[in-house]
Scaffold this motif. Structure first.
Motif, PDB file in Angstrom:
ATOM      1  N   ASP A  72      21.972 -31.965 -31.786  1.00 46.95           N
ATOM      2  CA  ASP A  72      22.041 -31.123 -30.303  1.00 46.95           C
ATOM      3  C   ASP A  72      22.925 -31.948 -29.352  1.00 46.95           C
ATOM      4  OD1 ASP A  72      21.327 -28.791 -29.197  1.00 46.95           O
ATOM      5  OD2 ASP A  72      19.333 -30.541 -27.798  1.00 46.95           O
ATOM      6  N   THR A  73      23.539 -31.103 -28.488  1.00 46.08           N
ATOM      7  CA  THR A  73      23.756 -31.305 -27.219  1.00 46.08           C
ATOM      8  C   THR A  73      23.074 -31.722 -25.759  1.00 46.08           C
ATOM      9  OG1 THR A  73      26.215 -29.610 -27.071  1.00 46.08           O
ATOM     10  CG2 THR A  73      25.938 -30.417 -25.045  1.00 46.08           C
ATOM     11  N   ILE A  74      23.392 -32.211 -25.541  1.00 44.84           N
ATOM     12  CA  ILE A  74      22.723 -33.325 -24.290  1.00 44.84           C
ATOM     13  C   ILE A  74      22.180 -32.082 -23.247  1.00 44.84           C
ATOM     14  CG2 ILE A  74      21.695 -35.232 -23.707  1.00 44.84           C
ATOM     15  CD1 ILE A  74      22.829 -37.161 -25.567  1.00 44.84           C
ATOM     16  N   HIS A  75      23.713 -32.741 -22.485  1.00 43.58           N
ATOM     17  CA  HIS A  75      24.109 -31.780 -21.407  1.00 43.58           C
ATOM     18  C   HIS A  75      24.660 -31.165 -21.538  1.00 43.58           C
ATOM     19  CE1 HIS A  75      23.446 -35.537 -19.238  1.00 43.58           C
ATOM     20  NE2 HIS A  75      22.371 -34.959 -18.711  1.00 43.58           N
ATOM     21  N   SER A  76      23.716 -29.571 -21.363  1.00 43.33           N
ATOM     22  CA  SER A  76      24.614 -28.185 -21.965  1.00 43.33           C
ATOM     23  C   SER A  76      25.878 -27.892 -20.541  1.00 43.33           C
ATOM     24  CB  SER A  76      23.981 -27.587 -21.860  1.00 43.33           C
ATOM     25  OG  SER A  76      23.298 -26.917 -20.791  1.00 43.33           O
ATOM     26  N   PHE A  77      26.619 -26.357 -20.529  1.00 46.29           N
ATOM     27  CA  PHE A  77      27.813 -26.150 -20.250  1.00 46.29           C
ATOM     28  C   PHE A  77      26.766 -25.034 -19.447  1.00 46.29           C
ATOM     29  CE2 PHE A  77      31.098 -23.282 -19.657  1.00 46.29           C
ATOM     30  CZ  PHE A  77      31.546 -23.984 -17.994  1.00 46.29           C
ATOM     31  N   ASN A  78      26.601 -23.995 -20.115  1.00 46.69           N
ATOM     32  CA  ASN A  78      26.330 -22.835 -19.630  1.00 46.69           C
ATOM     33  C   ASN A  78      25.364 -22.741 -18.009  1.00 46.69           C
ATOM     34  OD1 ASN A  78      27.394 -20.870 -21.588  1.00 46.69           O
ATOM     35  ND2 ASN A  78      25.817 -21.004 -22.634  1.00 46.69           N
ATOM     36  N   ASN A 112      27.625 -37.050 -25.897  1.00 43.82           N
ATOM     37  CA  ASN A 112      26.682 -36.347 -25.694  1.00 43.82           C
ATOM     38  C   ASN A 112      26.021 -35.757 -26.817  1.00 43.82           C
ATOM     39  OD1 ASN A 112      25.961 -34.394 -23.648  1.00 43.82           O
ATOM     40  ND2 ASN A 112      27.788 -32.985 -23.627  1.00 43.82           N
ATOM     41  N   PHE A 113      25.941 -35.911 -27.109  1.00 43.36           N
ATOM     42  CA  PHE A 113      25.191 -35.505 -28.546  1.00 43.36           C
ATOM     43  C   PHE A 113      24.024 -36.376 -29.319  1.00 43.36           C
ATOM     44  CE2 PHE A 113      28.774 -33.133 -30.959  1.00 43.36           C
ATOM     45  CZ  PHE A 113      29.197 -32.311 -29.832  1.00 43.36           C
ATOM     46  N   TRP A 114      23.241 -36.028 -29.499  1.00 47.55           N
ATOM     47  CA  TRP A 114      21.619 -36.566 -30.267  1.00 47.55           C
ATOM     48  C   TRP A 114      21.066 -35.862 -31.098  1.00 47.55           C
ATOM     49  CZ3 TRP A 114      17.464 -37.373 -25.638  1.00 47.55           C
ATOM     50  CH2 TRP A 114      17.459 -35.445 -25.357  1.00 47.55           C
ATOM     51  N   MET A 115      20.178 -36.905 -31.520  1.00 48.79           N
ATOM     52  CA  MET A 115      19.495 -35.724 -33.121  1.00 48.79           C
ATOM     53  C   MET A 115      18.076 -35.881 -32.500  1.00 48.79           C
ATOM     54  SD  MET A 115      19.178 -36.699 -36.679  1.00 48.79           S
ATOM     55  CE  MET A 115      20.663 -35.982 -37.412  1.00 48.79           C
ATOM     56  N   ILE A 116      17.277 -34.289 -32.517  1.00 52.94           N
ATOM     57  CA  ILE A 116      15.694 -33.625 -32.290  1.00 52.94           C
ATOM     58  C   ILE A 116      15.624 -33.641 -32.909  1.00 52.94           C
ATOM     59  CG2 ILE A 116      16.144 -35.219 -29.452  1.00 52.94           C
ATOM     60  CD1 ILE A 116      16.411 -31.950 -28.571  1.00 52.94           C
ATOM     61  N   GLY A 156      25.210 -23.169 -40.192  1.00 59.55           N
ATOM     62  CA  GLY A 156      25.455 -22.290 -39.239  1.00 59.55           C
ATOM     63  C   GLY A 156      26.662 -22.064 -38.501  1.00 59.55           C
ATOM     64  N   ASN A 157      26.706 -21.219 -37.698  1.00 58.16           N
ATOM     65  CA  ASN A 157      27.619 -21.460 -37.055  1.00 58.16           C
ATOM     66  C   ASN A 157      28.999 -22.396 -36.534  1.00 58.16           C
ATOM     67  OD1 ASN A 157      27.442 -17.945 -36.742  1.00 58.16           O
ATOM     68  ND2 ASN A 157      26.354 -17.796 -34.610  1.00 58.16           N
ATOM     69  N   PRO A 158      30.124 -22.509 -36.506  1.00 57.65           N
ATOM     70  CA  PRO A 158      31.073 -23.625 -35.827  1.00 57.65           C
ATOM     71  C   PRO A 158      30.097 -24.292 -34.898  1.00 57.65           C
ATOM     72  CG  PRO A 158      32.515 -21.826 -36.763  1.00 57.65           C
ATOM     73  CD  PRO A 158      31.156 -21.277 -36.912  1.00 57.65           C
ATOM     74  N   ASP A 159      29.918 -25.515 -34.566  1.00 59.15           N
ATOM     75  CA  ASP A 159      29.039 -25.814 -33.650  1.00 59.15           C
ATOM     76  C   ASP A 159      29.401 -26.929 -33.819  1.00 59.15           C
ATOM     77  OD1 ASP A 159      27.436 -26.538 -31.025  1.00 59.15           O
ATOM     78  OD2 ASP A 159      25.456 -25.472 -32.125  1.00 59.15           O
ATOM     79  N   GLU A 160      30.359 -28.010 -32.752  1.00 65.25           N
ATOM     80  CA  GLU A 160      30.676 -29.113 -32.625  1.00 65.25           C
ATOM     81  C   GLU A 160      29.288 -30.113 -32.855  1.00 65.25           C
ATOM     82  OE1 GLU A 160      34.048 -27.636 -31.394  1.00 65.25           O
ATOM     83  OE2 GLU A 160      31.493 -26.939 -30.938  1.00 65.25           O
ATOM     84  N   ASP A 161      27.936 -30.142 -32.340  1.00 66.66           N
ATOM     85  CA  ASP A 161      27.035 -30.659 -32.655  1.00 66.66           C
ATOM     86  C   ASP A 161      26.689 -30.878 -33.997  1.00 66.66           C
ATOM     87  OD1 ASP A 161      24.878 -28.989 -32.782  1.00 66.66           O
ATOM     88  OD2 ASP A 161      24.973 -29.152 -30.205  1.00 66.66           O
TER      89      ASP A 161
END
Length: 258
Positions: free
Chosen positions: A96-102, A139-143, A52-57
Motif C-alpha cells: 500500500d502507499t503510505i502517503h497518498s496523492f488525491n 513510501n510503500f508499506w505492507m498492511i 489487479g490493475n497496474p499499481d506501483e505499490d
C-alpha cells in the motif's frame, strides 16, 4: 564514499547504504508490458505479476522489497506474498502507499474529487513534483488489504496519522494475526519509522481546505521518506543492495531532487 556526511546531511553512511537509500527514493512506474525491472531516466520500470490493475505499490519491484523488509512477519509459508497465478497468499500482507496523492491534490486544486481534476497545466509546481515522486519504495508499506488496498487507511482522507491513531489506541480489531504480532512501538519499527510522532489534528488541513497547510505537508512527507529510507537502508543494507544489484540497478546514474 567515506563514512562522513553525504549530500543529504546523513552522517556515517557507507557507500552501499547510500546507494540503497537513493534507490528507495527513486520513482517507480508499473507497466505490465515490460519484460523485466529496469531503470531509465531516474525511474524504475517494473512489470507486475499481481492480478489487479497496474499499481506501483504491488509491482514486482515492490513485492521483492516487501519480501526483504517484512521477512520477520511474513513467515516461511507466506514469504512469496503472491501465488504463481498472481493472486495473493494472505490478504493481511499487501502493499500500500503510505502517503497518498488525491486528498492533497483535492485541497490544493480546490477539486471535489479525483474525477473532477483540474488540468495539469494549472497545477502548482509543488504538486507536480509530488506526483512524480510519491510512487517510491520509501513510501510503500505492507498492511492488511482491508485497511490499504480496499480502503483508505480507515479514514476518508487516506491519512497516515489518522490510521496510526487507530493502531496506537487499539481501535483496530484484527482477528487474522497482523496486529497481534506486535505492540505499537514494534509496529513503527517493523515499518522503518521508529522515530515517527503522530501530528496534532492531522485531518485539519483537509477539513478546513488549508492550501498552504497542504503545500507544507508535501515537504513534511519528503522529510518522512528520507528518514524512513535512511532507517531501512541501515537495517537491510546488505539484503537490499544485493536485491538491487541483481536487478542491474546499482550502476545507474541516480540524481535525487529532494
Amino acid at each position: 564514499m567515506k563514512n562522513d556526511k553525504n549530500l543529504h546531511g546523513r552522517d556515517k553512511v557507507t557507500e552501499k547504504e547510500n546507494i540503497v537509500y537513493e534507490i528507495l527514493l527513486t520513482s517507480i512506474k508499473c507497466d505490465k508490458n515490460v519484460p523485466n525491472i529496469y531503470i531509465k531516466d531516474n525511474v524504475v520500470y517494473s512489470p507486475q505479476l499481481y492480478k489487479g490493475n497496474p499499481d506501483e505499490d504491488m509491482s514486482d519491484f515492490s513485492v521483492g522489497f516487501y519480501k526483504i523488509v517484512y521477512k520477520d512477519i511474513l513467515g516461511e509459508s507466506n514469504v512469496e506474498i503472491l501465488n504463481e497465478n498472481g493472486t495473493y497468499k494472505n490478504e493481511n500482507y499487501m502493499g500500500d502507499t503510505i502517503h497518498s496523492f488525491n486528498s492533497l491534490a483535492n485541497v490544493i486544486l480546490d477539486n471535489k474529487s479525483k474525477n473532477e481534476r483540474s488540468p495539469k497545466e494549472a497545477w502548482p509546481k509543488e504538486l507536480i513534483d509530488y506526483q512524480s515522486k510519491y510512487h517510491c519504495l520509501a513510501n510503500f508499506w505492507m498492511i492488511p488489504m482491508c485497511h490499504g488496498r480496499t480502503s483508505a487507511k480507515l479514514n476518508r482522507y487516506d491519512s497516515l496519522d489518522a490510521y496510526l491513531n487507530k493502531v496506537c489506541t487499539g481501535t483496530i480489531k484484527n482477528e487474522d494475526e497482523y496486529f497481534q504480532k506486535f505492540t505499537y512501538e514494534a509496529f513503527l519499527e517493523i515499518h522503518g519509522m521508529s522515530w515517527y510522532k503522530i501530528s496534532d489534528n492531522p485531518l485539519e488541513i483537509y477539513i478546513s481546505k488549508d492550501y498552504d497547510g497542504c503545500i507544507d505537508e508535501i515537504q513534511r512527507i519528503y522529510d518522512f521518506w528520507e528518514k524512513r529510507a535512511s532507517e531501512i537502508a541501515k537495517k537491510y543494507n546488505s539484503e537490499l543492495y544485493d536485491y538491487f544489484q541483481g536487478l542491474g540497478l546499482i550502476n545507474a546514474d541516480l540524481t535525487m531532487n529532494y
